[in-house]
Scaffold this motif. Structure first.
Motif, PDB file in Angstrom:
ATOM      1  N   ALA A   1       0.832  -1.202   0.000  1.00 31.09           N
ATOM      2  CA  ALA A   1       0.000   0.000   0.000  1.00 31.09           C
ATOM      3  C   ALA A   1       0.867   1.253   0.000  1.00 31.09           C
ATOM      4  O   ALA A   1       0.572   2.236  -0.685  1.00 31.09           O
TER       5      ALA A   1
ATOM      6  N   GLU B   1       2.001   2.925  -3.221  1.00 31.33           N
ATOM      7  CA  GLU B   1       0.993   3.587  -4.047  1.00 31.33           C
ATOM      8  C   GLU B   1       0.983   5.108  -3.911  1.00 31.33           C
ATOM      9  O   GLU B   1       0.333   5.785  -4.705  1.00 31.33           O
TER      10      GLU B   1
ATOM     11  N   CYS C   1      -6.443   1.389  -0.689  1.00 34.96           N
ATOM     12  CA  CYS C   1      -5.814   0.086  -0.893  1.00 34.96           C
ATOM     13  C   CYS C   1      -6.561  -1.005  -0.139  1.00 34.96           C
ATOM     14  O   CYS C   1      -6.854  -0.857   1.045  1.00 34.96           O
TER      15      CYS C   1
ATOM     16  N   VAL D   1      -3.696  -4.702  -3.290  1.00 29.14           N
ATOM     17  CA  VAL D   1      -2.272  -4.846  -2.963  1.00 29.14           C
ATOM     18  C   VAL D   1      -2.032  -5.965  -1.960  1.00 29.14           C
ATOM     19  O   VAL D   1      -2.937  -6.415  -1.272  1.00 29.14           O
TER      20      VAL D   1
END
Length: 155
Positions: free
Chosen positions: A45, A48, A112, A138
């Motif tokens: 996560a 990202e 996420c 994820v």
């Protein structure tokens, strides 16, 4: 190391970060008995966005979803453990049954979710899409679970 913050403090941190051009990813969960699946989920996560916010369910919401013997650890302890992970910037404890109110308040760039979801099964997908955010699936395959650990410990 991340920090455990109140909702108001988090709003201010996000505001200041956005002024500096930072992006925010958001992850959530109970994180009761931290395990390698949690670590991998949060590390993925963090990739990202510039900063990672983690919302931890409060004790009552965990009990409602997982049963009367859960959580194993109290929310402040779970939040502190999550904040100690290198991938995490901010942790907030939330009492609502879903993270929708937090998503609407913070409007993270990326929401996420773990690999037990698909883009079409994320419960908050309409909320995230409505404010122009993105959803990312994820982490590693869902081969780890706190419920399995609790069973193995005989609780």
């Amino acid at each position: 190391m991340g920090e455990v913050v109140t909702r108001d403090e988090l709003v201010e941190q996000v505001r200041r970060g956005r002024e500096r051009g930072l992006t925010f990813a958001f992850a959530n969960g109970a994180f009761d008995l931290l395990h390698v699946g949690h670590v991998r989920y949060l590390e993925a996560a963090r990739q990202e966005a510039d900063r990672l916010i983690v919302a931890v369910n409060d004790d009552m919401s965990v009990r409602a979803s997982k049963g009367p013997s859960r959580p194993v650890m109290a929310a402040p302890d779970r939040a502190e453990l999550v904040a100690a992970l290198r991938a995490v910037d901010y942790v907030v404890i939330f009492p609502e049954p879903t993270v929708t109110p937090l998503l609407e308040l913070l409007r993270p760039d990326v929401h996420c979710k773990g690999t037990d979801y698909t883009l079409d099964t994320v419960p908050e997908r309409d909320t995230v899409r409505a404010y122009g955010g993105r959803i990312a699936i994820v982490g590693d395959p869902k081969d780890h679970s706190t419920s399995d650990l609790v069973k193995r410990l005989g609780r």
